[in-house]
Motif scaffolding. Sequence first.
Motif, PDB file in Angstrom:
ATOM      1  N   SER A   1       0.934  -1.086   0.021  1.00  0.00           N
ATOM      2  CA  SER A   1      -0.194   0.137   0.101  1.00  0.00           C
ATOM      3  C   SER A   1       0.849   1.503  -0.074  1.00  0.00           C
ATOM      4  N   ASP A   2       1.823   1.215   0.588  1.00  0.00           N
ATOM      5  CA  ASP A   2       2.798   2.419   0.767  1.00  0.00           C
ATOM      6  C   ASP A   2       3.493   2.465  -0.664  1.00  0.00           C
TER       7      ASP A   2
ATOM      8  N   GLU B   1       2.045   1.582  -3.344  1.00  0.00           N
ATOM      9  CA  GLU B   1       1.192   2.229  -4.473  1.00  0.00           C
ATOM     10  C   GLU B   1       0.845   3.952  -4.195  1.00  0.00           C
ATOM     11  N   THR B   2       0.697   4.117  -2.972  1.00  0.00           N
ATOM     12  CA  THR B   2       0.747   5.733  -2.686  1.00  0.00           C
ATOM     13  C   THR B   2       1.824   6.287  -3.402  1.00  0.00           C
TER      14      THR B   2
ATOM     15  N   GLU C   1       1.665   6.389  -7.335  1.00  0.00           N
ATOM     16  CA  GLU C   1       0.543   7.526  -7.653  1.00  0.00           C
ATOM     17  C   GLU C   1       1.287   8.886  -7.464  1.00  0.00           C
ATOM     18  N   ASP C   2       2.076   9.065  -6.571  1.00  0.00           N
ATOM     19  CA  ASP C   2       2.482  10.451  -6.299  1.00  0.00           C
ATOM     20  C   ASP C   2       3.394  10.783  -7.635  1.00  0.00           C
TER      21      ASP C   2
END
Length: 133
Positions: free
Chosen positions: A90-91, A93-94, A97-98
């Motif tokens: 999840s980190d 993916e964040t 995305e950034d």
Amino acid sequence: TMRNFYEPTWSIGMVPDKENAMILRLVGLNKLWNYQKAVTTFILTFFLSQAYSLWKEMYSIGRRIQGRLNDIGLLVASAAERNSRGKYTSDTETFLEDVAVYSRLFHVFMWAKFSKKYNILLTYRGMSRMLSR
């Protein structure tokens, strides 16, 4: 008919006699036509040369930027942390995305620099509007 009115001294399809009254009247028009032709040719050639130079420069810059953004994307994706099933955490993916958002933002700013249409984005007003979104 016009041919009978000016009493031509040449046959149809032949070069006209320069002493004919109708031909004498057209000499000035011929000179004007040749000047206009030269000026028009110069302007079109100059404009097309400048437009092509701008297009070539923009194409080159765009391709270089595309290549660097592709390099960044591949490096980030290949080095991204994955779980035991091979999926991104999840980190990660964040983070990805950034990176994607900043890549798109860079792309917008690049066009804002080169295109008058998007120059507003480089002003305080444009930046404030983008931040408010």
